[in-house]
Design a protein around this motif. Structure first.
Motif, PDB file in Angstrom:
ATOM      1  N   CYS A  75       0.871  -1.178   0.000  1.00  0.00           N
ATOM      2  CA  CYS A  75       0.000   0.000   0.000  1.00  0.00           C
ATOM      3  C   CYS A  75       0.912   1.233   0.000  1.00  0.00           C
ATOM      4  CB  CYS A  75      -0.889   0.045   1.233  1.00  0.00           C
ATOM      5  SG  CYS A  75      -1.043  -1.522   2.070  1.00  0.00           S
ATOM      6  N   GLN A  76       2.087   1.078   0.646  1.00  0.00           N
ATOM      7  CA  GLN A  76       3.015   2.215   0.672  1.00  0.00           C
ATOM      8  C   GLN A  76       4.062   2.014  -0.421  1.00  0.00           C
ATOM      9  OE1 GLN A  76       4.592   2.370   4.771  1.00  0.00           O
ATOM     10  NE2 GLN A  76       2.855   1.098   5.391  1.00  0.00           N
ATOM     11  N   ASN A  77       4.985   2.938  -0.518  1.00  0.00           N
ATOM     12  CA  ASN A  77       6.080   2.861  -1.502  1.00  0.00           C
ATOM     13  C   ASN A  77       6.951   1.623  -1.222  1.00  0.00           C
ATOM     14  OD1 ASN A  77       9.008   3.190  -1.982  1.00  0.00           O
ATOM     15  ND2 ASN A  77       8.328   5.034  -3.118  1.00  0.00           N
ATOM     16  N   PRO A  78       7.149   0.740  -2.198  1.00  0.00           N
ATOM     17  CA  PRO A  78       7.888  -0.507  -1.945  1.00  0.00           C
ATOM     18  C   PRO A  78       9.284  -0.282  -1.340  1.00  0.00           C
ATOM     19  CG  PRO A  78       6.915  -0.542  -4.151  1.00  0.00           C
ATOM     20  CD  PRO A  78       6.667   0.821  -3.588  1.00  0.00           C
ATOM     21  N   GLU A  79       9.951   0.785  -1.772  1.00  0.00           N
ATOM     22  CA  GLU A  79      11.295   1.051  -1.232  1.00  0.00           C
ATOM     23  C   GLU A  79      11.232   1.377   0.263  1.00  0.00           C
ATOM     24  OE1 GLU A  79      11.575   3.428  -5.087  1.00  0.00           O
ATOM     25  OE2 GLU A  79      13.571   3.659  -4.210  1.00  0.00           O
ATOM     26  N   ASN A  80      10.227   2.133   0.634  1.00  0.00           N
ATOM     27  CA  ASN A  80      10.091   2.477   2.069  1.00  0.00           C
ATOM     28  C   ASN A  80       9.712   1.238   2.879  1.00  0.00           C
ATOM     29  OD1 ASN A  80      10.590   5.079   1.264  1.00  0.00           O
ATOM     30  ND2 ASN A  80       8.438   5.716   1.311  1.00  0.00           N
ATOM     31  N   VAL A  81       8.843   0.405   2.291  1.00  0.00           N
ATOM     32  CA  VAL A  81       8.430  -0.825   2.994  1.00  0.00           C
ATOM     33  C   VAL A  81       9.647  -1.721   3.211  1.00  0.00           C
ATOM     34  CG1 VAL A  81       7.029  -2.931   2.808  1.00  0.00           C
ATOM     35  CG2 VAL A  81       6.064  -0.718   2.125  1.00  0.00           C
ATOM     36  N   LEU A  82      10.487  -1.860   2.188  1.00  0.00           N
ATOM     37  CA  LEU A  82      11.666  -2.729   2.310  1.00  0.00           C
ATOM     38  C   LEU A  82      12.656  -2.152   3.333  1.00  0.00           C
ATOM     39  CD1 LEU A  82      13.369  -5.162   1.572  1.00  0.00           C
ATOM     40  CD2 LEU A  82      14.177  -3.930  -0.461  1.00  0.00           C
ATOM     41  N   GLN A  83      12.868  -0.851   3.272  1.00  0.00           N
ATOM     42  CA  GLN A  83      13.780  -0.211   4.259  1.00  0.00           C
ATOM     43  C   GLN A  83      13.300  -0.512   5.684  1.00  0.00           C
ATOM     44  OE1 GLN A  83      16.548   1.392   3.725  1.00  0.00           O
ATOM     45  NE2 GLN A  83      16.436   2.936   2.070  1.00  0.00           N
ATOM     46  N   ALA A  84      11.997  -0.367   5.887  1.00  0.00           N
ATOM     47  CA  ALA A  84      11.420  -0.576   7.225  1.00  0.00           C
ATOM     48  C   ALA A  84      11.532  -2.042   7.629  1.00  0.00           C
ATOM     49  CB  ALA A  84       9.963  -0.140   7.222  1.00  0.00           C
ATOM     50  N   ALA A  85      11.277  -2.945   6.679  1.00  0.00           N
ATOM     51  CA  ALA A  85      11.343  -4.384   6.978  1.00  0.00           C
ATOM     52  C   ALA A  85      12.768  -4.792   7.362  1.00  0.00           C
ATOM     53  CB  ALA A  85      10.872  -5.175   5.764  1.00  0.00           C
ATOM     54  N   ILE A  86      13.742  -4.212   6.679  1.00  0.00           N
ATOM     55  CA  ILE A  86      15.144  -4.509   6.997  1.00  0.00           C
ATOM     56  C   ILE A  86      15.475  -3.992   8.404  1.00  0.00           C
ATOM     57  CG2 ILE A  86      17.543  -3.904   6.437  1.00  0.00           C
ATOM     58  CD1 ILE A  86      16.715  -4.023   3.443  1.00  0.00           C
ATOM     59  N   LYS A  87      14.998  -2.781   8.701  1.00  0.00           N
ATOM     60  CA  LYS A  87      15.214  -2.201  10.046  1.00  0.00           C
ATOM     61  C   LYS A  87      14.589  -3.100  11.114  1.00  0.00           C
ATOM     62  CE  LYS A  87      15.231   2.472  11.981  1.00  0.00           C
ATOM     63  NZ  LYS A  87      14.411   3.693  12.044  1.00  0.00           N
ATOM     64  N   GLY A  88      13.449  -3.713  10.756  1.00  0.00           N
ATOM     65  CA  GLY A  88      12.750  -4.570  11.721  1.00  0.00           C
ATOM     66  C   GLY A  88      13.426  -5.910  11.927  1.00  0.00           C
ATOM     67  N   GLY A  89      14.289  -6.313  10.977  1.00  0.00           N
ATOM     68  CA  GLY A  89      15.063  -7.531  11.213  1.00  0.00           C
ATOM     69  C   GLY A  89      14.867  -8.670  10.226  1.00  0.00           C
ATOM     70  N   ILE A  90      14.323  -8.388   9.010  1.00  0.00           N
ATOM     71  CA  ILE A  90      14.234  -9.507   8.051  1.00  0.00           C
ATOM     72  C   ILE A  90      15.641 -10.022   7.753  1.00  0.00           C
ATOM     73  CG2 ILE A  90      12.082  -8.703   6.987  1.00  0.00           C
ATOM     74  CD1 ILE A  90      13.826  -7.817   4.543  1.00  0.00           C
ATOM     75  N   THR A  91      15.742 -11.286   7.385  1.00  0.00           N
ATOM     76  CA  THR A  91      17.049 -11.915   7.157  1.00  0.00           C
ATOM     77  C   THR A  91      17.313 -12.208   5.684  1.00  0.00           C
ATOM     78  OG1 THR A  91      15.927 -13.998   7.690  1.00  0.00           O
ATOM     79  CG2 THR A  91      17.205 -12.953   9.456  1.00  0.00           C
ATOM     80  N   LEU A  92      16.258 -12.145   4.850  1.00  0.00           N
ATOM     81  CA  LEU A  92      16.387 -12.433   3.420  1.00  0.00           C
ATOM     82  C   LEU A  92      15.225 -11.731   2.696  1.00  0.00           C
ATOM     83  CD1 LEU A  92      18.019 -14.233   1.375  1.00  0.00           C
ATOM     84  CD2 LEU A  92      16.378 -16.059   1.835  1.00  0.00           C
ATOM     85  N   PHE A  93      15.481 -11.282   1.445  1.00  0.00           N
ATOM     86  CA  PHE A  93      14.424 -10.608   0.690  1.00  0.00           C
ATOM     87  C   PHE A  93      14.269 -11.233  -0.700  1.00  0.00           C
ATOM     88  CE2 PHE A  93      11.419  -7.630  -0.671  1.00  0.00           C
ATOM     89  CZ  PHE A  93      11.724  -7.258  -1.968  1.00  0.00           C
ATOM     90  N   GLN A  94      13.013 -11.380  -1.126  1.00  0.00           N
ATOM     91  CA  GLN A  94      12.743 -11.868  -2.481  1.00  0.00           C
ATOM     92  C   GLN A  94      11.859 -10.872  -3.245  1.00  0.00           C
ATOM     93  OE1 GLN A  94       9.791 -15.067  -4.420  1.00  0.00           O
ATOM     94  NE2 GLN A  94      11.127 -15.961  -2.928  1.00  0.00           N
ATOM     95  N   PHE A  95      12.302 -10.485  -4.411  1.00  0.00           N
ATOM     96  CA  PHE A  95      11.530  -9.621  -5.307  1.00  0.00           C
ATOM     97  C   PHE A  95      10.612 -10.508  -6.138  1.00  0.00           C
ATOM     98  CE2 PHE A  95      10.300  -6.103  -7.712  1.00  0.00           C
ATOM     99  CZ  PHE A  95      10.561  -6.259  -9.074  1.00  0.00           C
ATOM    100  N   ARG A  96       9.310 -10.423  -5.871  1.00  0.00           N
ATOM    101  CA  ARG A  96       8.326 -11.250  -6.585  1.00  0.00           C
ATOM    102  C   ARG A  96       7.316 -10.322  -7.244  1.00  0.00           C
ATOM    103  NH1 ARG A  96       3.225 -13.150  -5.198  1.00  0.00           N
ATOM    104  NH2 ARG A  96       2.564 -15.082  -6.235  1.00  0.00           N
ATOM    105  N   GLU A  97       7.586  -9.956  -8.494  1.00  0.00           N
ATOM    106  CA  GLU A  97       6.741  -8.996  -9.232  1.00  0.00           C
ATOM    107  C   GLU A  97       5.761  -9.797 -10.057  1.00  0.00           C
ATOM    108  OE1 GLU A  97       6.729  -5.970  -8.504  1.00  0.00           O
ATOM    109  OE2 GLU A  97       5.381  -5.210 -10.064  1.00  0.00           O
ATOM    110  N   LYS A  98       4.563 -10.014  -9.540  1.00  0.00           N
ATOM    111  CA  LYS A  98       3.664 -11.006 -10.162  1.00  0.00           C
ATOM    112  C   LYS A  98       2.223 -10.623  -9.868  1.00  0.00           C
ATOM    113  CE  LYS A  98       3.740 -16.002 -10.708  1.00  0.00           C
ATOM    114  NZ  LYS A  98       4.578 -17.197 -10.470  1.00  0.00           N
ATOM    115  N   GLY A  99       1.303 -11.069 -10.718  1.00  0.00           N
ATOM    116  CA  GLY A  99      -0.125 -10.862 -10.459  1.00  0.00           C
ATOM    117  C   GLY A  99      -0.654  -9.610 -11.140  1.00  0.00           C
ATOM    118  N   ALA A 100      -1.974  -9.408 -10.987  1.00  0.00           N
ATOM    119  CA  ALA A 100      -2.636  -8.296 -11.683  1.00  0.00           C
ATOM    120  C   ALA A 100      -1.963  -6.963 -11.355  1.00  0.00           C
ATOM    121  CB  ALA A 100      -4.098  -8.255 -11.250  1.00  0.00           C
ATOM    122  N   GLY A 101      -1.637  -6.213 -12.415  1.00  0.00           N
ATOM    123  CA  GLY A 101      -1.094  -4.877 -12.220  1.00  0.00           C
ATOM    124  C   GLY A 101       0.404  -4.835 -11.978  1.00  0.00           C
ATOM    125  N   CYS A 102       1.068  -5.998 -12.100  1.00  0.00           N
ATOM    126  CA  CYS A 102       2.517  -5.988 -11.814  1.00  0.00           C
ATOM    127  C   CYS A 102       3.289  -5.324 -12.947  1.00  0.00           C
ATOM    128  CB  CYS A 102       3.027  -7.407 -11.572  1.00  0.00           C
ATOM    129  SG  CYS A 102       3.082  -8.445 -13.017  1.00  0.00           S
TER     130      CYS A 102
END
Ligand SMILES: Nc1nc(C(F)(F)F)ncc1COP(=O)(O)OP(=O)(O)O
Ligand SMILES: [Mg+2]
Length: 221
Positions: free
Chosen positions: A24-51
């Motif tokens: 719902c928010q800007n993907p870059e901001n969401v990823l920055q926040a998720a990393i700050k929160g402690g995710i250990t791995l990230f996957q870019f999955r650009e798929k589905g309606a509107g991708c």
């Protein structure tokens, strides 16, 4: 297998997956926040309606890859092997309807290779063909993946571990910090989430709660 299994297990603990349609928010901001929160791995999955496709997809991939690089979080690309090789991603994730794992392994060399499996036979094939980890699910009902298979709960995970299959395993599908623990207790090395973080009011807090939930169980195991 191209990645040390113990290192792979650590990376799988809180595995965030996202594309532009999940946010719902800007993907870059969401990823920055998720990393700050402690995710250990990230996957870019650009798929589905509107991708996104083509140059727009590649441009977003590069932006998210740069954010991961700043924090030494490996950047995995779903499905699109050509894009992964072009931008020198740290690995790829494929499903049963994507290119075969042995073909992909030859294209990506020693990068991380993840494979979605839904049966013992698919798991054994993925292992034989050089997967570094397998993804199983949907563990719980999911609204993210339109073509998800039947909810499997912990049955398949328990079957894998009872058959002494030791490859790093991550579960996916409807996982939150509230329902993550049974998965780890049943032998998963981590949890993979899309909406629990990407749709959260605070992606940072959501990632941190998942990280705490997973590590609390692992510490007590
Ligand atoms: N991207 C994924 N990552 C995982 C992981 F293990 F990383 F959590 N598991 C499952 C998927 C689903 O990937 P998708 O391309 O939508 O479906 P399919 O499996 O049909 O190709
Ligand atoms: Mg796929």
């Amino acid at each position: 297998m191209a990645v040390n299994p113990q290192a792979m297990r650590s990376l799988l603990k809180v595995y965030f997956i996202m594309g532009s349609t999940n946010c719902c928010q800007n993907p870059e901001n969401v990823l920055q926040a998720a990393i700050k929160g402690g995710i250990t791995l990230f996957q870019f999955r650009e798929k589905g309606a509107g991708c996104l496709y083509g140059k727009e997809k590649e441009s977003l991939a590069k932006k998210l890859q740069a954010i991961c690089k700043q924090s030494n979080i490996p950047f995995i690309v779903n499905d699109d092997i050509e894009l992964a090789v072009k931008i020198n991603a740290d690995g790829v994730h494929i499903g049963q309807d994507d290119e075969a794992a042995d073909v992909v392994r030859r294209k990506i060399g020693s990068k991380i290779l993840g494979v979605s499996v839904h049966s013992m036979q698919e798991a054994e094939t993925a292992i034989r063909q050089g997967a570094d980890y397998i993804g199983i699910g949907p563990i719980y009902p999911t609204s993210t993946k339109a073509d998800a298979k039947a909810v499997q709960g912990l049955t398949f995970l328990t079957e894998l571990r009872s058959a002494d299959i030791q490859i790093p395993v991550v579960g996916i599908g409807g996982i939150t910090s509230e329902n993550a623990s049974p998965l780890i207790e049943a032998g998963a090395d981590g949890v993979s989430v899309i909406s629990a973080i990407s749709q959260a009011d605070s992606p940072e807090k959501a990632a941190a709660k998942l990280y705490d939930a997973v590590n609390r169980i692992m510490r007590n195991a």
